[in-house]
Motif scaffolding. Structure first.
Motif, PDB file in Angstrom:
ATOM      1  N   GLU A 114     -63.015 -99.712 -26.898  1.00  0.00           N
ATOM      2  CA  GLU A 114     -62.061 -98.864 -26.176  1.00  0.00           C
ATOM      3  C   GLU A 114     -61.488 -99.601 -24.974  1.00  0.00           C
ATOM      4  N   GLN A 115     -62.329-100.334 -24.265  1.00  0.00           N
ATOM      5  CA  GLN A 115     -61.869-101.104 -23.101  1.00  0.00           C
ATOM      6  C   GLN A 115     -60.871-102.187 -23.538  1.00  0.00           C
ATOM      7  N   ALA A 116     -61.159-102.851 -24.644  1.00  0.00           N
ATOM      8  CA  ALA A 116     -60.244-103.873 -25.164  1.00  0.00           C
ATOM      9  C   ALA A 116     -58.916-103.250 -25.566  1.00  0.00           C
ATOM     10  N   PHE A 117     -58.957-102.107 -26.249  1.00  0.00           N
ATOM     11  CA  PHE A 117     -57.718-101.432 -26.655  1.00  0.00           C
ATOM     12  C   PHE A 117     -56.896-100.991 -25.451  1.00  0.00           C
ATOM     13  N   ARG A 132     -46.346 -99.560 -25.037  1.00  0.00           N
ATOM     14  CA  ARG A 132     -45.402 -99.663 -26.145  1.00  0.00           C
ATOM     15  C   ARG A 132     -45.019-101.092 -26.498  1.00  0.00           C
ATOM     16  N   TRP A 133     -45.005-101.993 -25.514  1.00  0.00           N
ATOM     17  CA  TRP A 133     -44.433-103.321 -25.737  1.00  0.00           C
ATOM     18  C   TRP A 133     -45.439-104.463 -25.727  1.00  0.00           C
ATOM     19  N   LYS A 134     -46.666-104.225 -25.334  1.00  0.00           N
ATOM     20  CA  LYS A 134     -47.615-105.327 -25.157  1.00  0.00           C
ATOM     21  C   LYS A 134     -47.855-106.123 -26.439  1.00  0.00           C
ATOM     22  N   LEU A 135     -48.037-105.444 -27.549  1.00  0.00           N
ATOM     23  CA  LEU A 135     -48.292-106.160 -28.794  1.00  0.00           C
ATOM     24  C   LEU A 135     -47.069-106.967 -29.220  1.00  0.00           C
ATOM     25  N   VAL A 136     -45.881-106.415 -29.017  1.00  0.00           N
ATOM     26  CA  VAL A 136     -44.655-107.142 -29.358  1.00  0.00           C
ATOM     27  C   VAL A 136     -44.558-108.407 -28.511  1.00  0.00           C
ATOM     28  N   ILE A 137     -44.835-108.284 -27.221  1.00  0.00           N
ATOM     29  CA  ILE A 137     -44.819-109.451 -26.326  1.00  0.00           C
ATOM     30  C   ILE A 137     -45.822-110.486 -26.811  1.00  0.00           C
ATOM     31  N   LEU A 138     -47.033-110.037 -27.141  1.00  0.00           N
ATOM     32  CA  LEU A 138     -48.075-110.953 -27.620  1.00  0.00           C
ATOM     33  C   LEU A 138     -47.617-111.732 -28.847  1.00  0.00           C
ATOM     34  N   PHE A 139     -47.049-111.027 -29.822  1.00  0.00           N
ATOM     35  CA  PHE A 139     -46.639-111.700 -31.051  1.00  0.00           C
ATOM     36  C   PHE A 139     -45.516-112.706 -30.803  1.00  0.00           C
ATOM     37  N   LEU A 177     -56.633-113.727 -29.334  1.00  0.00           N
ATOM     38  CA  LEU A 177     -56.328-112.407 -29.886  1.00  0.00           C
ATOM     39  C   LEU A 177     -55.645-112.503 -31.246  1.00  0.00           C
ATOM     40  N   CYS A 178     -54.977-113.623 -31.511  1.00  0.00           N
ATOM     41  CA  CYS A 178     -54.195-113.761 -32.741  1.00  0.00           C
ATOM     42  C   CYS A 178     -55.017-113.468 -33.995  1.00  0.00           C
ATOM     43  N   PRO A 179     -56.150-114.134 -34.219  1.00  0.00           N
ATOM     44  CA  PRO A 179     -56.913-113.832 -35.436  1.00  0.00           C
ATOM     45  C   PRO A 179     -57.453-112.402 -35.456  1.00  0.00           C
ATOM     46  N   ALA A 180     -57.779-111.856 -34.291  1.00  0.00           N
ATOM     47  CA  ALA A 180     -58.283-110.480 -34.246  1.00  0.00           C
ATOM     48  C   ALA A 180     -57.183-109.504 -34.665  1.00  0.00           C
ATOM     49  N   LEU A 181     -55.969-109.709 -34.163  1.00  0.00           N
ATOM     50  CA  LEU A 181     -54.870-108.825 -34.534  1.00  0.00           C
ATOM     51  C   LEU A 181     -54.455-109.030 -35.986  1.00  0.00           C
ATOM     52  N   ASP A 182     -54.518-110.268 -36.465  1.00  0.00           N
ATOM     53  CA  ASP A 182     -54.255-110.527 -37.886  1.00  0.00           C
ATOM     54  C   ASP A 182     -55.262-109.781 -38.758  1.00  0.00           C
ATOM     55  N   ALA A 183     -56.524-109.756 -38.336  1.00  0.00           N
ATOM     56  CA  ALA A 183     -57.562-109.053 -39.089  1.00  0.00           C
ATOM     57  C   ALA A 183     -57.284-107.546 -39.103  1.00  0.00           C
ATOM     58  N   ILE A 184     -56.848-106.996 -37.986  1.00  0.00           N
ATOM     59  CA  ILE A 184     -56.518-105.568 -37.923  1.00  0.00           C
ATOM     60  C   ILE A 184     -55.326-105.274 -38.832  1.00  0.00           C
ATOM     61  N   LEU A 185     -54.325-106.154 -38.817  1.00  0.00           N
ATOM     62  CA  LEU A 185     -53.157-105.987 -39.678  1.00  0.00           C
ATOM     63  C   LEU A 185     -53.569-106.015 -41.155  1.00  0.00           C
ATOM     64  N   GLY A 186     -54.419-106.973 -41.523  1.00  0.00           N
ATOM     65  CA  GLY A 186     -54.914-107.059 -42.895  1.00  0.00           C
ATOM     66  C   GLY A 186     -55.699-105.823 -43.284  1.00  0.00           C
ATOM     67  N   TRP A 187     -56.500-105.326 -42.358  1.00  0.00           N
ATOM     68  CA  TRP A 187     -57.282-104.112 -42.595  1.00  0.00           C
ATOM     69  C   TRP A 187     -56.346-102.930 -42.856  1.00  0.00           C
ATOM     70  N   ALA A 188     -55.293-102.798 -42.037  1.00  0.00           N
ATOM     71  CA  ALA A 188     -54.349-101.683 -42.182  1.00  0.00           C
ATOM     72  C   ALA A 188     -53.597-101.758 -43.514  1.00  0.00           C
TER      73      ALA A 188
END
Length: 114
Positions: A16-19, A25-32, A93-104
């Motif tokens: 929860e703290q990490a999330f 709204r824009w943080k993930l877009v900025i990250l990518f 964070l890149c591989p972690a977010l890729d893993a979440i995307l793959g999971w979804a």
């Protein structure tokens, strides 16, 4: 530094703290846009993200900078040049977010009957 032993409660609190660091709204877009070691000027980010206001972009970048995800690089020249990039930790964070995307993407189809 040893591996932390988590309980169900402490693991949930940690996630929860990490999330919370990524919410907005824009943080993930900025990250990518910054993944892959890219350094972008403020105006480049502004052009790359249609719909974001200057105020919101500044706010999101500052929050991620204070959380240690984004670094602000000031080049002392005239006119001043400021670039944004991910910290080493932010880049992980890149591989972690890729893993979440793959999971979804693997989400099973929902039956209409429930």
């Amino acid at each position: 530094m040893g591996k932390v032993e988590y309980t169900a409660t402490s693991a949930a609190a940690g996630v929860e703290q990490a999330f919370r660091m990524l919410e907005g709204r824009w943080k993930l877009v900025i990250l990518f846009h910054l993944f892959g070691g890219k350094l972008l000027r403020f105006s480049d980010l502004e052009r790359a993200i249609p719909g974001i206001s200057q105020k919101m972009l500044i706010q999101q970048l500052r929050q991620m900078e204070s959380d240690g995800i984004v670094r602000r690089i000031v080049h002392h020249q005239v006119p001043p040049k400021v670039e944004y990039g991910l910290t080493e930790w932010g880049q992980t964070l890149c591989p972690a977010l890729d893993a979440i995307l793959g999971w979804a993407e693997q989400r099973p189809e929902q039956d209409a009957g429930g």
